[in-house]
Write a protein that holds these residues in place. Sequence first.
Motif, PDB file in Angstrom:
ATOM      1  N   LYS A 291     -35.787  13.506  20.848  1.00 62.85           N
ATOM      2  CA  LYS A 291     -36.023  14.380  22.155  1.00 62.85           C
ATOM      3  C   LYS A 291     -36.860  14.477  22.573  1.00 62.85           C
ATOM      4  O   LYS A 291     -36.510  15.195  23.873  1.00 62.85           O
ATOM      5  CB  LYS A 291     -36.633  16.243  21.095  1.00 62.85           C
ATOM      6  N   GLU A 292     -38.020  13.344  23.272  1.00 56.28           N
ATOM      7  CA  GLU A 292     -38.207  13.050  24.057  1.00 56.28           C
ATOM      8  C   GLU A 292     -38.123  11.822  24.887  1.00 56.28           C
ATOM      9  O   GLU A 292     -38.478  11.926  26.242  1.00 56.28           O
ATOM     10  CB  GLU A 292     -39.925  12.877  22.967  1.00 56.28           C
ATOM     11  N   SER A 293     -36.901  11.378  24.508  1.00 56.95           N
ATOM     12  CA  SER A 293     -36.458  10.550  26.242  1.00 56.95           C
ATOM     13  C   SER A 293     -35.113  10.822  26.439  1.00 56.95           C
ATOM     14  O   SER A 293     -35.374  11.941  26.266  1.00 56.95           O
ATOM     15  CB  SER A 293     -35.829   9.366  24.792  1.00 56.95           C
ATOM     16  N   ALA A 294     -35.196   9.826  27.244  1.00 62.77           N
ATOM     17  CA  ALA A 294     -34.892  10.478  28.829  1.00 62.77           C
ATOM     18  C   ALA A 294     -33.089  10.467  28.305  1.00 62.77           C
ATOM     19  O   ALA A 294     -32.380   9.466  27.027  1.00 62.77           O
ATOM     20  CB  ALA A 294     -34.453   9.809  30.004  1.00 62.77           C
ATOM     21  N   TYR A 295     -32.081  11.098  28.955  1.00 60.58           N
ATOM     22  CA  TYR A 295     -30.583  10.795  28.446  1.00 60.58           C
ATOM     23  C   TYR A 295     -29.753  10.318  29.135  1.00 60.58           C
ATOM     24  O   TYR A 295     -29.592  10.351  30.447  1.00 60.58           O
ATOM     25  CB  TYR A 295     -29.736  12.619  29.023  1.00 60.58           C
ATOM     26  N   LYS A 296     -30.219   8.879  28.328  1.00 57.31           N
ATOM     27  CA  LYS A 296     -30.008   7.552  29.427  1.00 57.31           C
ATOM     28  C   LYS A 296     -28.420   7.293  30.029  1.00 57.31           C
ATOM     29  O   LYS A 296     -28.015   6.970  30.781  1.00 57.31           O
ATOM     30  CB  LYS A 296     -29.709   6.284  28.568  1.00 57.31           C
ATOM     31  N   HIS A 297     -27.047   8.238  29.626  1.00 57.00           N
ATOM     32  CA  HIS A 297     -25.841   8.376  29.604  1.00 57.00           C
ATOM     33  C   HIS A 297     -25.458   8.838  31.131  1.00 57.00           C
ATOM     34  O   HIS A 297     -24.367   8.559  31.441  1.00 57.00           O
ATOM     35  CB  HIS A 297     -24.907   8.323  28.807  1.00 57.00           C
ATOM     36  N   PHE A 298     -26.181  10.044  31.476  1.00 59.13           N
ATOM     37  CA  PHE A 298     -26.975  10.835  32.447  1.00 59.13           C
ATOM     38  C   PHE A 298     -25.729   9.925  33.981  1.00 59.13           C
ATOM     39  O   PHE A 298     -25.573  10.566  35.125  1.00 59.13           O
ATOM     40  CB  PHE A 298     -27.618  11.356  32.841  1.00 59.13           C
ATOM     41  N   GLN A 299     -26.290   8.583  33.715  1.00 56.41           N
ATOM     42  CA  GLN A 299     -25.832   8.063  34.947  1.00 56.41           C
ATOM     43  C   GLN A 299     -24.631   7.826  35.423  1.00 56.41           C
ATOM     44  O   GLN A 299     -24.493   7.243  36.178  1.00 56.41           O
ATOM     45  CB  GLN A 299     -26.521   6.227  34.290  1.00 56.41           C
ATOM     46  N   LEU A 300     -23.612   8.229  34.223  1.00 58.69           N
ATOM     47  CA  LEU A 300     -22.492   7.882  34.398  1.00 58.69           C
ATOM     48  C   LEU A 300     -22.517   8.514  36.196  1.00 58.69           C
ATOM     49  O   LEU A 300     -20.825   8.155  36.507  1.00 58.69           O
ATOM     50  CB  LEU A 300     -21.564   8.079  33.390  1.00 58.69           C
ATOM     51  N   PHE A 301     -22.888   9.512  35.802  1.00 59.50           N
ATOM     52  CA  PHE A 301     -22.281  10.800  37.346  1.00 59.50           C
ATOM     53  C   PHE A 301     -22.516  10.195  39.031  1.00 59.50           C
ATOM     54  O   PHE A 301     -22.314  10.535  39.425  1.00 59.50           O
ATOM     55  CB  PHE A 301     -23.549  11.804  37.374  1.00 59.50           C
ATOM     56  N   ARG A 302     -23.842   9.214  38.628  1.00 58.06           N
ATOM     57  CA  ARG A 302     -24.398   8.282  39.572  1.00 58.06           C
ATOM     58  C   ARG A 302     -23.578   6.873  39.905  1.00 58.06           C
ATOM     59  O   ARG A 302     -23.746   6.339  40.530  1.00 58.06           O
ATOM     60  CB  ARG A 302     -25.736   8.507  39.376  1.00 58.06           C
ATOM     61  N   GLU A 303     -22.332   6.715  39.153  1.00 55.00           N
ATOM     62  CA  GLU A 303     -22.218   5.165  38.681  1.00 55.00           C
ATOM     63  C   GLU A 303     -21.322   4.878  39.774  1.00 55.00           C
ATOM     64  O   GLU A 303     -21.353   3.452  40.393  1.00 55.00           O
ATOM     65  CB  GLU A 303     -21.330   4.443  37.860  1.00 55.00           C
ATOM     66  N   ARG A 304     -20.746   5.433  40.446  1.00 53.50           N
ATOM     67  CA  ARG A 304     -19.390   5.705  41.094  1.00 53.50           C
ATOM     68  C   ARG A 304     -19.166   6.755  42.046  1.00 53.50           C
ATOM     69  O   ARG A 304     -19.963   8.006  41.846  1.00 53.50           O
ATOM     70  CB  ARG A 304     -17.554   5.550  40.873  1.00 53.50           C
ATOM     71  N   ASN A 305     -18.721   6.466  43.151  1.00 54.63           N
ATOM     72  CA  ASN A 305     -18.873   7.608  44.409  1.00 54.63           C
ATOM     73  C   ASN A 305     -17.575   8.315  43.816  1.00 54.63           C
ATOM     74  O   ASN A 305     -16.500   8.403  44.737  1.00 54.63           O
ATOM     75  CB  ASN A 305     -18.239   7.514  45.706  1.00 54.63           C
ATOM     76  N   TRP A 306     -18.120   9.357  42.986  1.00 56.80           N
ATOM     77  CA  TRP A 306     -17.163  10.433  42.142  1.00 56.80           C
ATOM     78  C   TRP A 306     -16.445  11.273  43.284  1.00 56.80           C
ATOM     79  O   TRP A 306     -17.288  12.338  44.598  1.00 56.80           O
ATOM     80  CB  TRP A 306     -17.193  11.524  41.151  1.00 56.80           C
ATOM     81  N   GLY A 307     -15.344  12.250  43.855  1.00 58.17           N
ATOM     82  CA  GLY A 307     -15.105  12.266  44.384  1.00 58.17           C
ATOM     83  C   GLY A 307     -13.965  14.053  43.756  1.00 58.17           C
ATOM     84  O   GLY A 307     -14.271  14.977  44.535  1.00 58.17           O
ATOM     85  N   LEU A 308     -14.072  14.313  42.553  1.00 60.26           N
ATOM     86  CA  LEU A 308     -13.864  14.600  41.892  1.00 60.26           C
ATOM     87  C   LEU A 308     -14.082  14.586  40.120  1.00 60.26           C
ATOM     88  O   LEU A 308     -14.005  13.973  39.347  1.00 60.26           O
ATOM     89  CB  LEU A 308     -12.285  14.801  41.929  1.00 60.26           C
ATOM     90  N   ILE A 309     -14.306  15.955  39.837  1.00 59.24           N
ATOM     91  CA  ILE A 309     -14.896  16.131  37.815  1.00 59.24           C
ATOM     92  C   ILE A 309     -13.983  16.996  37.693  1.00 59.24           C
ATOM     93  O   ILE A 309     -13.872  18.161  38.417  1.00 59.24           O
ATOM     94  CB  ILE A 309     -16.784  15.998  37.804  1.00 59.24           C
ATOM     95  N   ILE A 310     -13.781  16.877  36.567  1.00 54.98           N
ATOM     96  CA  ILE A 310     -12.815  17.430  35.555  1.00 54.98           C
ATOM     97  C   ILE A 310     -13.732  17.835  34.592  1.00 54.98           C
ATOM     98  O   ILE A 310     -14.270  16.589  33.785  1.00 54.98           O
ATOM     99  CB  ILE A 310     -11.872  16.932  35.242  1.00 54.98           C
ATOM    100  N   TYR A 311     -14.411  19.571  33.408  1.00 59.99           N
ATOM    101  CA  TYR A 311     -14.715  19.393  32.894  1.00 59.99           C
ATOM    102  C   TYR A 311     -14.067  20.433  31.944  1.00 59.99           C
ATOM    103  O   TYR A 311     -13.685  21.486  32.114  1.00 59.99           O
ATOM    104  CB  TYR A 311     -15.443  20.663  33.329  1.00 59.99           C
ATOM    105  N   ASP A 312     -13.546  19.064  31.105  1.00 61.07           N
ATOM    106  CA  ASP A 312     -12.623  20.189  30.104  1.00 61.07           C
ATOM    107  C   ASP A 312     -12.856  20.816  28.921  1.00 61.07           C
ATOM    108  O   ASP A 312     -13.874  20.577  28.393  1.00 61.07           O
ATOM    109  CB  ASP A 312     -11.533  18.847  29.200  1.00 61.07           C
ATOM    110  N   GLU A 313     -12.303  21.703  28.438  1.00 61.43           N
ATOM    111  CA  GLU A 313     -12.873  23.158  27.703  1.00 61.43           C
ATOM    112  C   GLU A 313     -14.467  23.114  27.804  1.00 61.43           C
ATOM    113  O   GLU A 313     -15.536  23.083  27.432  1.00 61.43           O
ATOM    114  CB  GLU A 313     -13.019  22.453  26.222  1.00 61.43           C
TER     115      GLU A 313
END
Length: 561
Positions: A291-313
Amino acid sequence: MVGNSMKPLIVQGDSSILLEVHNDSFEAARADINPFCELEKSPEHIHTYRISPLSLWNGASAGIRADEVLEILEKHSRYPIPENVSFRIRDLISRFGKLKLTETEDPAILQLHIDDKLIDAEIAANRKLARYLTRHGNSFLLQLYDRGTIKLELIKLGYPVEDLASLKKGDPLDFHLRDKRLDGSDFQVREYQREAAEAFVGNNRPGTGFGTIVLPCGSGKTIVGMTIMDLLKTNTLILTTNVAAVHQWIDELTDKSTLSREEIGEYTGDRKEIKGITIGTYQILVWRKDKESAYKHFQLFRERNWGLIIYDEVHLLPAPVFRVTAELQTVRRVGLTATLVREDGAEENVFSLVGPKRFEIPWKQLEAQGWIAEAICHEIRIDLPEDEKIHYATADQRRKFRIASENPIKMEITSELIANHREDSILVIGQYIDQLQKISKALKAPIITGKTPNQERERIFEDFRRKKIHVLVVSKVANFAINLPDASVAIQISGTFGSRQEEAQRLGRILRPKEKNSYFYSVVSRYTVEEEYAANRQQFLTEQGYKYHIEMWGRDEFIHD
């Protein structure tokens, strides 16, 4: 007060609406008020709706004006609309558009315009907003990265923001949808799917390119997402509920578009690929060591110059992801869902951070057009065994629910229902693993739970699709984003308390179009708290026009609800 008893609605001074089920105009009135009302209760004779700020703002974002809302209510209302309700409707809808976010010459700074002196004064005096907003003449300035936070805080105060700041295009991606599947059969985007995609994309001008699309289970929301991708042709990040759903997206994209498997990245617990099209799970995003650690996989949002994010469900979007979504206000983003109901009450987060409802089509309309299966819903009520009644009577509320849910007589009724549907592909769905394992063993049917390895899970699903197995027992993992097109019967033996969203999704498992009707059975312990929760679970589907046939198992009674 003189009224017209032929009309089905009664609009009350507390902004609730009573709708008479047995009135000849019931169906028409329900369809007319659905875009700006929320269903609260749906017993057999009178349904109760609520006019809420969020329901009105969703309507306003789709272009519904206050005059139209009042015209609809007056058309169907038995009595005159209370003056305070008319005022409230006009006031709340008028707030949409009074606060506008626009760009400035500095790309890192946005400007908040407020077209009302009283609202301006209220916001200027708000200490929580003061840390984000700087007075600039008759408006306020804010940092680009605070865009989502400000929108969320303002809607909590009762002021929705019309976001007119531009969205970035992202890196381009050259692909298109095919007109032939890989097996050579024809593929064509349905008219309503294209309308949904175009409603989201709009004219690519400010104020478009973000929002939610609400379509029934089984109607092809994945195709809508792919059509949006085809219209924008940009690097796209797709987030969904589980690994099976990730693989379904990959299969659909490779089958119906010019993308090859090598061009699609899978970001899950098993693989960490980042490509122009990347598909990941919510679970991997919110994973952290403690619970004290960072969400390390949040970096996925910044890994590329995304032009679209689809939130399924999108109704399942985990709360921690909202933090990142607040920062990602410069990226086009679409939420796909069958129901915007969230049991955690976070609908405002979806409205502010993903975007308002851009497109919705009634379930029964698609059923009538043959795009989803006709479903017949039954609630079967059974008694508790005599030796369980004392345990139930002395238990606390939570334990009462579990005792009722795990009623051993449910095993017997499940076996009988399966025997009555020998030619069908059947899902037995439940909440409690111990209960499901017992039923799986008794039925000699395979079981899938959250602990089933992904490879084995997909093998079992494939056996079910190929009709190698006739009955499949599943836990909550099958609530969402599972494509089982031939499933025509679902037997629900237990659920997550009064979850309306879960009820809708479980029915959705059997709504893929087919030549015969589908059957949804919910088995409930009579004279227990499970009856109350069942009534709440059914609200959303009742709003969509589904009727539950209530049966008392082992008796001659038969009641239509």
